[in-house]
Scaffold this active site. Structure first.
Site, PDB file in Angstrom:
ATOM      1  N   ARG A   1       0.820  -1.221   0.000  1.00  0.00           N
ATOM      2  CA  ARG A   1       0.000   0.000   0.000  1.00  0.00           C
ATOM      3  C   ARG A   1       0.850   1.267   0.000  1.00  0.00           C
ATOM      4  NH1 ARG A   1      -4.930  -2.081   3.641  1.00  0.00           N
ATOM      5  NH2 ARG A   1      -6.172  -2.852   1.881  1.00  0.00           N
TER       6      ARG A   1
ATOM      7  N   LYS B   1     -22.284 -14.735  -2.367  1.00  0.00           N
ATOM      8  CA  LYS B   1     -23.706 -14.435  -2.168  1.00  0.00           C
ATOM      9  C   LYS B   1     -24.336 -13.657  -3.307  1.00  0.00           C
ATOM     10  CE  LYS B   1     -22.698 -14.046   2.697  1.00  0.00           C
ATOM     11  NZ  LYS B   1     -21.980 -13.007   3.427  1.00  0.00           N
TER      12      LYS B   1
HETATM   13  P1  AMP Z   1     -17.360 -12.494  -2.065  1.00  0.00           P
HETATM   14  O1  AMP Z   1     -16.819 -11.863  -0.815  1.00  0.00           O
HETATM   15  O2  AMP Z   1     -18.853 -12.461  -2.172  1.00  0.00           O
HETATM   16  O3  AMP Z   1     -16.649 -12.014  -3.323  1.00  0.00           O
HETATM   17  O4  AMP Z   1     -17.062 -14.024  -1.939  1.00  0.00           O
HETATM   18  C1  AMP Z   1     -15.779 -14.515  -1.843  1.00  0.00           C
HETATM   19  C2  AMP Z   1     -15.848 -15.831  -1.156  1.00  0.00           C
HETATM   20  O5  AMP Z   1     -16.715 -16.677  -1.858  1.00  0.00           O
HETATM   21  C3  AMP Z   1     -14.524 -16.527  -1.076  1.00  0.00           C
HETATM   22  O6  AMP Z   1     -14.128 -16.591   0.262  1.00  0.00           O
HETATM   23  C4  AMP Z   1     -14.824 -17.908  -1.633  1.00  0.00           C
HETATM   24  O7  AMP Z   1     -14.250 -18.932  -0.855  1.00  0.00           O
HETATM   25  C5  AMP Z   1     -16.312 -17.990  -1.566  1.00  0.00           C
HETATM   26  N1  AMP Z   1     -16.862 -18.934  -2.533  1.00  0.00           N
HETATM   27  C6  AMP Z   1     -16.655 -18.954  -3.850  1.00  0.00           C
HETATM   28  N2  AMP Z   1     -17.271 -20.006  -4.406  1.00  0.00           N
HETATM   29  C7  AMP Z   1     -17.876 -20.678  -3.421  1.00  0.00           C
HETATM   30  C8  AMP Z   1     -18.651 -21.873  -3.363  1.00  0.00           C
HETATM   31  N3  AMP Z   1     -18.922 -22.581  -4.445  1.00  0.00           N
HETATM   32  N4  AMP Z   1     -19.098 -22.274  -2.167  1.00  0.00           N
HETATM   33  C9  AMP Z   1     -18.829 -21.557  -1.070  1.00  0.00           C
HETATM   34  N5  AMP Z   1     -18.095 -20.425  -1.055  1.00  0.00           N
HETATM   35  C10 AMP Z   1     -17.625 -19.997  -2.220  1.00  0.00           C
END
Ligand code: AMP
Length: 404
Positions: free
Chosen positions: A40, A201
């Site tokens: 950073r 999500k």
């Molecule tokens: P986000 O913060 O919404 O971008 O999500 C990132 C997180 O989604 C990461 O920690 C991944 O491990 C998780 N993730 C991605 N694919 C899957 C999946 N198929 N099942 C559960 N978690 C997931």
């Protein structure tokens, strides 16, 4: 976004209050706080160099950690000032507070091209409350406000937004680049424009999906949120894969919007599935492929996209002229479930004809882990801020800057 930057104003001899992101990870060693990753600090160097060469008098401010309005020596910016001095091979002064007489005296003593680092702005409780009095006192140190802390621009705090009310306010070079790639370039992208979204999500990403459905030619959906789409579009059983009933109408609306606008919506056609998943222990159970057209067995859970999905997505990415990616294709923190995410990182890097933009957070980690960071056009430094910008939201730290 037509915001003024440090390129647009005269800087020579001017005291500039420069909000940067020096929120680096620290570790305690023998009673001393040691910087474990100075990325950073490095990222602010182009702006710093520009200001120094223009003869500005540079006053740097940042938050560090979450001291919650209390002075905490373990969250002091002092070691960062020392490291910065080594990096720029110039003396860097340090003031024990980000406001007040002592800081003012040091600011007034700066020569052209001189650099002063102020103590952690979050040692004041007013910072996170965007207290106008605190902002006014910060402004009192300087003649110009420069915001280069893109990662904090989605927060309306005294040093990220409030201070702009009292001074001419412009962006630094890092902020300017972020706005160029995460906003301006996406207004009139070179086509085909392919958007890749992943992550856990549906509800977290739906606003980005909705906004980019208005700009993209193709939207690729992977990660945990893809299973809701697969259930709806392919009618397959998804076992224990990530899913919530309330995500269905959200996903359905996106599917319909894509159809109505003629946007190609690509979702995974296969998955790597496991019968046991412990995220904290970074452990998976047995793994197998749930191939195209196949249901996912009831006790199994999709943790990555499969090879057919990788091929489908990579072929689309190869045809793109503009690509933006946010969110992993699977649980990439666990090696056995990282293949799909890395393959997508590689597919993006392989398309050297396209502008390739990595839009923050986990995708940035994935691109770095895959070893292709130097082969993409732009990597955002913001997590929450990138997502909000991609959602089309106005970031308070950006809104506060003067228009061109
Ligand atoms: P986000 O913060 O919404 O971008 O999500 C990132 C997180 O989604 C990461 O920690 C991944 O491990 C998780 N993730 C991605 N694919 C899957 C999946 N198929 N099942 C559960 N978690 C997931």
């Amino acid at each position: 976004m037509a915001k003024k930057s440090i390129r647009d104003i005269s800087l020579s001899g001017k005291r500039c209050f420069v909000r940067v992101d020096f929120n680096v990870p620290l570790d305690e060693k023998d009673g001393q706080m040691v910087i474990t990753d100075d990325t950073r600090i490095k990222e602010t160097l182009p702006t710093l160099k520009f200001l120094i060469e223009a003869g500005a008098r540079v006053i740097l401010a940042s938050h560090l950690g979450r001291p919650k309005g209390q002075r905490d020596p373990k969250q002091s910016l002092r070691p960062i000032a020392a490291r910065l001095s080594e990096m720029i091979k110039r003396p860097v002064d340090f003031a024990d507070d980000c406001i007040g007489d002592a800081a003012k005296a040091k600011a007034m003593a700066l020569q052209d091209g001189g650099v002063l680092v102020l103590e952690n702005v979050r040692f004041h409780a007013g910072e996170e409350k965007n207290d106008p009095e605190l902002a006014r006192q910060m402004a009192d140190l300087a003649e110009i406000y420069v915001n280069d802390a893109f990662g904090s621009a989605h927060r309306a705090h005294s040093s990220t937004a409030g201070v702009a009310a009292y001074l001419p306010a412009v962006s630094g070079l890092l902020m300017e680049k972020e706005l160029t790639y995460l906003h301006d370039e996406l207004e009139n992208p070179e086509r085909p424009f392919v958007v890749i979204l992943g992550g856990a999500k549906v509800n977290d990403k739906i606003e980005v999906i909705n906004r980019l459905l208005e700009k993209a030619d193709t939207i690729i959906i992977g990660g945990g949120m893809a299973y809701t789409f697969r259930k709806l579009v392919q009618g397959i059983a998804i076992g224990k894969s990530l899913y919530k009933p309330e995500w269905e109408p959200i996903a359905q609306a996106a599917i319909e919007k894509a159809k109505a606008r003629g946007v190609k919506l690509l979702i995974p056609v296969d998955a790597m599935v496991t019968d046991a998943f412990d995220f904290d222990a970074k452990k998976l159970g047995n793994m197998k492929l749930a191939a195209e057209g196949q249901d996912i067995d009831p006790e199994w859970e999709g943790v990555d996209i499969g090879p057919a999905s990788v091929k489908l997505f990579a072929d689309e990415i190869a045809k793109a002229k503009t690509v933006i990616w946010n969110g992993p294709m699977g649980v990439f923190e666990i090696k056995e479930a990282a293949k799909g995410t890395f393959a997508i990182a590689e597919a993006i890097a392989a398309n050297q004809r396209a502008k390739t933009i990595i839009g923050g957070g986990d995708s940035v980690k994935a691109v770095k882990k895959a070893g292709v960071a130097d082969k993409v056009t732009f990597i955002s430094t913001g997590g929450g801020a990138s997502l909000e910008l991609l959602e089309g939201k106005t970031l308070p730290g950006v809104a506060a800057l003067n228009n061109k």
